[in-house]
Design an enzyme around this catalytic site. Structure first.
Site, short mmCIF file in Angstrom:
data_model
loop_
_atom_site.label_atom_id
_atom_site.label_comp_id
_atom_site.label_asym_id
_atom_site.label_seq_id
_atom_site.Cartn_x
_atom_site.Cartn_y
_atom_site.Cartn_z
N ALA A 1 -25.62 -26.36 7.96
CA ALA A 1 -25.42 -25.09 7.23
C ALA A 1 -26.30 -24.99 5.99
O ALA A 1 -26.09 -24.10 5.16
CB ALA A 1 -23.95 -24.93 6.86
N GLY B 1 -26.54 -21.67 10.73
CA GLY B 1 -25.36 -22.34 10.17
C GLY B 1 -25.01 -21.81 8.79
O GLY B 1 -23.83 -21.63 8.46
N SER C 1 -28.57 -23.31 23.92
CA SER C 1 -29.73 -22.40 23.92
C SER C 1 -30.07 -22.02 25.35
O SER C 1 -29.83 -22.79 26.30
CB SER C 1 -30.92 -23.12 23.29
OG SER C 1 -32.09 -22.38 23.51
N TYR D 1 -36.24 -30.94 24.30
CA TYR D 1 -35.35 -30.00 23.60
C TYR D 1 -34.43 -29.29 24.60
O TYR D 1 -33.22 -29.21 24.40
CB TYR D 1 -36.18 -28.97 22.81
CG TYR D 1 -35.32 -27.94 22.12
CD1 TYR D 1 -34.59 -28.26 20.98
CD2 TYR D 1 -35.21 -26.63 22.62
CE1 TYR D 1 -33.79 -27.31 20.35
CE2 TYR D 1 -34.40 -25.68 22.00
CZ TYR D 1 -33.70 -26.03 20.86
OH TYR D 1 -32.89 -25.09 20.24
N1 LIG Z 1 -33.48 -20.48 16.03
C1 LIG Z 1 -33.37 -20.20 17.32
O1 LIG Z 1 -34.07 -19.32 17.85
C2 LIG Z 1 -32.40 -20.94 18.16
C3 LIG Z 1 -32.30 -20.58 19.52
C4 LIG Z 1 -31.39 -21.25 20.33
C5 LIG Z 1 -30.61 -22.24 19.78
N2 LIG Z 1 -30.73 -22.58 18.46
C6 LIG Z 1 -29.87 -23.64 17.93
O2 LIG Z 1 -29.23 -23.17 16.76
C7 LIG Z 1 -28.86 -24.29 15.95
C8 LIG Z 1 -29.19 -24.01 14.49
O3 LIG Z 1 -30.59 -24.02 14.33
P1 LIG Z 1 -31.39 -23.03 13.38
O4 LIG Z 1 -32.20 -22.19 14.26
O5 LIG Z 1 -30.49 -22.39 12.39
O6 LIG Z 1 -32.39 -24.07 12.71
P2 LIG Z 1 -32.64 -24.55 11.20
O7 LIG Z 1 -32.78 -23.39 10.27
O8 LIG Z 1 -33.79 -25.49 11.31
O9 LIG Z 1 -31.32 -25.34 10.81
C9 LIG Z 1 -31.06 -26.61 11.30
C10 LIG Z 1 -29.98 -27.26 10.47
O10 LIG Z 1 -29.71 -28.54 11.02
C11 LIG Z 1 -29.74 -29.50 9.96
N3 LIG Z 1 -30.14 -30.83 10.42
C12 LIG Z 1 -31.25 -31.18 11.08
N4 LIG Z 1 -31.29 -32.52 11.24
C13 LIG Z 1 -30.18 -33.03 10.65
C14 LIG Z 1 -29.67 -34.34 10.47
N5 LIG Z 1 -30.31 -35.42 10.91
N6 LIG Z 1 -28.50 -34.48 9.82
C15 LIG Z 1 -27.84 -33.42 9.34
N7 LIG Z 1 -28.27 -32.14 9.46
C16 LIG Z 1 -29.43 -31.96 10.13
C17 LIG Z 1 -30.76 -28.94 8.99
O11 LIG Z 1 -30.60 -29.58 7.73
P3 LIG Z 1 -31.83 -29.72 6.66
O12 LIG Z 1 -31.76 -28.49 5.83
O13 LIG Z 1 -31.50 -30.96 5.91
O14 LIG Z 1 -33.10 -29.80 7.45
C18 LIG Z 1 -30.38 -27.47 9.00
O15 LIG Z 1 -29.27 -27.23 8.18
C19 LIG Z 1 -29.56 -25.50 16.56
O16 LIG Z 1 -28.64 -26.24 17.32
C20 LIG Z 1 -30.61 -24.88 17.48
O17 LIG Z 1 -30.93 -25.73 18.57
C21 LIG Z 1 -31.59 -21.94 17.64
#
Ligand SMILES: NC(=O)c1ccc[n+]([C@@H]2O[C@H](COP(=O)([O-])OP(=O)(O)OC[C@H]3O[C@@H](n4cnc5c(N)ncnc54)[C@H](OP(=O)(O)O)[C@@H]3O)[C@@H](O)[C@H]2O)c1
Length: 277
Positions: A13, A18, A141, A166
């Site tokens: 988050a 998130g 996803s 992925y």
């Molecule tokens: N964006 C899309 O188009 C899309 C599409 C389909 C599915 N999703 C899914 O949606 C979900 C959220 O992704 P998002 O798109 O919002 O991406 P994002 O903005 O990159 O957010 C990812 C989050 O995960 C955290 N994270 C990553 N590695 C971590 C670790 N080792 N320990 C704790 N926290 C960690 C990050 O923390 P930091 O701030 O510390 O990096 C960040 O808060 C993911 O599961 C992704 O696969 C996204």
């Protein structure tokens, strides 16, 4: 729906989907626990949420999802501090384009996107069973559609492909959702997963700029991307629905590989071995 006195955990988050989901649930007065790997970043988000909604019940706790030890100590501390959990949102995710490993030496997309929520959820099942009706929400996803789970090479040791790795981790989210939903059906816990859309977040940061620019034509805002997560966390309609995959708040049929019960069982077994459960 008011979430007053409800306890929610949202991973990932500190940015993107998130963060928007945390904002929305803070508005409903939930107690929100944010497991973060970077405490400074977490505190900034807590302040931002507090300023918007004046919710004093936001808790930042350290948890690096790339480390089983860190997940275990987070779960231990959560149990001691809160003792119950109404909603667990396994949102955090990464898209590593090069083969990298977690602190436990496991390929990172598989480790952070599947094994981490698998372990965290299992460690918190007693807290979820301690409330009348609990929900688990896993963020998968549409990228799951491009793969079958490769049990011969789950970590891409023989051959690594970023898209396969992925996509397979997101397929694992659905197989896990479906298998777990059957295990906890009689415990008053629903387990569902979702595709949030193609969302403008940091997820694509490591992607080749050309591909990123192609994706950007389809991208929606993080607020829009959080809508199905918020729906699954708050809607009363979800009470009778479990083991499902949602897109735009509606149940959608995932790929046939995601409906393979044998693969779900096998994945559960290897995940237990990996995490030492
Ligand atoms: N964006 C899309 O188009 C899309 C599409 C389909 C599915 N999703 C899914 O949606 C979900 C959220 O992704 P998002 O798109 O919002 O991406 P994002 O903005 O990159 O957010 C990812 C989050 O995960 C955290 N994270 C990553 N590695 C971590 C670790 N080792 N320990 C704790 N926290 C960690 C990050 O923390 P930091 O701030 O510390 O990096 C960040 O808060 C993911 O599961 C992704 O696969 C996204």
């Amino acid at each position: 729906m008011s979430l007053a006195n409800k306890y929610v955990i949202i991973t990932g988050a500190t940015s993107g989907i998130g963060k928007e989901a945390a904002m929305a649930l803070a508005r409903e007065n939930a107690h929100i626990v944010l497991p973060v790997r970077n405490l400074e970043k977490g505190e900034k988000v807590k302040k931002e949420i507090g300023q918007h909604y004046g919710n004093p019940f936001i808790y930042i706790m350290e948890c690096d999802l790339a480390s089983f030890d860190s997940i275990r100590s987070f779960a231990r501390e959560y149990k001691n501090r809160f003792g119950k959990l109404n909603i667990l949102i396994n949102n955090a995710g990464i898209w590593e384009t090069q083969r990298k490993e977690t602190k436990d030496g496991i390929e990172k997309n598989f480790g952070v996107n599947h094994l981490a929520p698998f372990l965290l959820t299992n460690l918190l099942l007693d807290e979820l069973k301690a409330v009348d009706f609990a929900r688990i929400i896993n963020i998968s996803s549409e990228a799951h559609r491009h793969s079958k789970f490769d049990f011969d090479d789950p970590e891409g040791k023989k051959k690594f492909s970023s898209f396969k790795s992925y996509g397979q981790s997101k397929l694992a989210n659905i197989l896990f959702t479906r298998y777990l939903s059957n295990l906890v059906r009689d415990d008053g816990i629903t387990v569902n997963c979702l595709h949030p859309g193609v969302v403008a977040t940091n997820l694509f940061d490591k992607m080749n700029p050309f591909l990123k620019s192609v994706f950007s034509f389809f991208m929606v805002s993080p607020r829009k991307g959080a809508e199905t997560t918020i729906y699954l966390a708050t809607s009363p309609e979800i009470k009778g629905q479990t083991g499902e995959y949602f897109v735009k708040r509606k149940i959608k049929r995932p790929s046939s590989a995601a409906l393979d019960d044998e693969a779900a069982k096998k994945l559960w077994e290897i995940s237990c071995d990996y995490t030492g459960l």
